[in-house]
Design a protein around this motif. Structure first.
Motif, short mmCIF file in Angstrom:
data_model
loop_
_atom_site.label_atom_id
_atom_site.label_comp_id
_atom_site.label_asym_id
_atom_site.label_seq_id
_atom_site.Cartn_x
_atom_site.Cartn_y
_atom_site.Cartn_z
N GLU A 1 65.40 68.89 63.03
CA GLU A 1 64.07 69.09 62.43
C GLU A 1 63.72 67.93 61.53
N ASN B 1 57.61 70.05 60.21
CA ASN B 1 57.42 70.94 61.36
C ASN B 1 56.04 70.72 61.96
N THR C 1 51.27 73.66 63.51
CA THR C 1 52.28 73.70 62.47
C THR C 1 52.27 75.09 61.84
#
Length: 433
Positions: free
Chosen positions: A40, A59, A73
């Motif tokens: 991530e 993200n 998102t």
């Protein structure tokens, strides 16, 4: 006046229409946040979605079509995305909210039949690729791998280099098990699953398996790497410049062959072709789809991540290290007072002595905590009113309701956290301000 975001999007759309990187027009291009290891948080070189959209959150997924540019998102980043996206050419898709379609559903509904949806196969997991492919086929659309990343072409010479931070050894006193002991357990699992070769793709799994640590990704002690573990060989793919001569020699002594990080996919092809056609190659469904395209379907075994599961079962040394790390972070994050002989300071010393006696903490950790403690009091009480009372006993009062740690930030919830003087009842300072 045309905005920089608009220019970038127009250039990307020209590449999608060019038929240079696929034999037809790419009608939609998906740009995930992640890297080839499915992290991530990524190194600067892999911040492709940030480059094209200017959105800096950890993200999000961008989708570009001929007419639209959209960013999905989650709720953590709605406000940030509103501020960072150019609203003249980008649309924010608030993932998880009412009436907002998922990426696959939006593309299925808004693209025409027989459209091609492209994505870099290194950035999509095997599991995701299979799910997306099935969804798109139901609406007569096709998911296609674009092996040359289109964002990299636009980025060109401005694209950051791979991180060059050195890799260091994670000593046995902290690891609790040698490389050979870990490899023995891995191979035992491989025998249980009846596979001949294991592809280790997670950066944290590689770091654990070879007792190494790095700093390629902020706040994560990992380094960009892959590994192929067989019964007769071990291959580690990493930037060779990050390894000292001593580390290289240590790895060679463990019969580990070291290859450059960039050579992984080419070496995997050679490795597959050099083995018997009956050999089985194992990886997890979270591995990137590019790996899946190299291994013949009859030879690929998707199994729960072997190293990941072994890593999850901590040995005594690792458990002790985790406890000590939490103590250090907690005492570093809590505003505790020792230097002026407060009640909490004396209690801290007593507690640390007890932890030392019971071997919960080492003397090195205890000295570190006390050093941090002194540093914090010098900073927190650096006011004239406090300096005048250095010879005074101060009393630390408060009720700690709860605490939690997340992303290296500790949150302490307390009631009436104050310092008072036993000689001057009128003096008081609030430490929670």
């Amino acid at each position: 006046m045309t905005s920089p975001s608009s220019i970038l999007l127009n250039n990307l759309r020209q590449l999608m229409k060019s038929k240079q990187y696929f034999n037809d027009i790419i009608h939609a291009y998906i740009i995930p946040t992640t890297d080839p290891h499915r992290n991530e948080y990524v190194a600067d070189r892999f911040k492709r979605r940030e480059f094209i959209s200017q959105f800096t959150g950890s993200n999000g997924t961008a989708v570009i079509t001929d007419k639209e540019a959209l960013l999905w998102t989650d709720g953590r980043y709605f406000l940030q995305a509103e501020n960072e996206l150019d609203s003249t050419c980008w649309k924010l898709m608030r993932d998880g909210t009412k009436d907002v379609l998922s990426i696959t559903k939006w593309l299925s509904r808004n693209l025409e039949k027989n459209s091609f949806i492209g994505c870099d196969p290194q950035l999509i997991s095997i599991n995701e690729w299979q799910e997306w492919e099935k969804t798109f086929e139901q609406s007569d659309k096709q998911l296609v791998p674009i092996h040359k990343n289109l964002i990299d072409i636009l980025w060109d010479k401005q694209r950051p280099e791979l991180p060059n931070n050195p890799i260091w050894k994670h000593e046995l006193e902290f690891a609790g098990a040698s490389i050979s002991e870990k490899l023995s357990k891995v191979r035992s699992k491989m025998s249980e699953y009846q596979v001949n070769h294991l592809i280790v793709h997670r950066t944290d799994d590689v770091a654990w398996l070879f007792n190494l640590r790095g700093a390629d990704i902020p706040c994560n002690p990992v380094f960009l790497s892959f590994s192929i573990v067989s019964f007769d060989s071990i291959k580690l793919f990493v930037d060779l410049n990050k390894l000292s001569d001593t580390l290289k020699k240590d790895l060679e002594n463990e019969n580990i062959s070291i290859y450059s990080y960039d050579s992984f996919y080419e070496q995997l092809k050679k490795h597959v072709h050099s083995q018997q056609s009956s050999d089985k190659f194992c990886t997890s469904s979270s591995c990137n789809h590019a790996v899946e395209t190299i291994i013949p379907k009859k030879q690929l075994v998707l199994q729960d991540d072997i190293v990941y599961e072994l890593k999850a079962v901590k040995n005594d040394c690792e458990i002790q290290g985790m406890k000590q790390a939490h103590y250090i972070v907690f005492f570093n994050g809590a505003y505790l007072i020792k230097q002026v002989h407060t009640t909490i300071g004396l209690a801290l010393e007593d507690t640390l002595r007890e932890f030392l006696r019971r071997q919960i903490l080492t003397s090195r950790v205890v000295h570190y905590i006390l050093g941090v403690f002194d540093y914090i009091i010098n900073q927190k009480l650096n006011s004239q009113s406090v300096k005048e009372r250095k010879g005074t006993n101060l009393i630390f009062k408060g009720h700690l309701r709860s605490y939690r740690g997340c992303d290296q930030v500790w949150t302490l919830l307390s009631d009436s956290l104050t310092l008072t003087s036993n000689t001057d009842p009128s003096w008081k300072t609030n430490l929670t301000d």
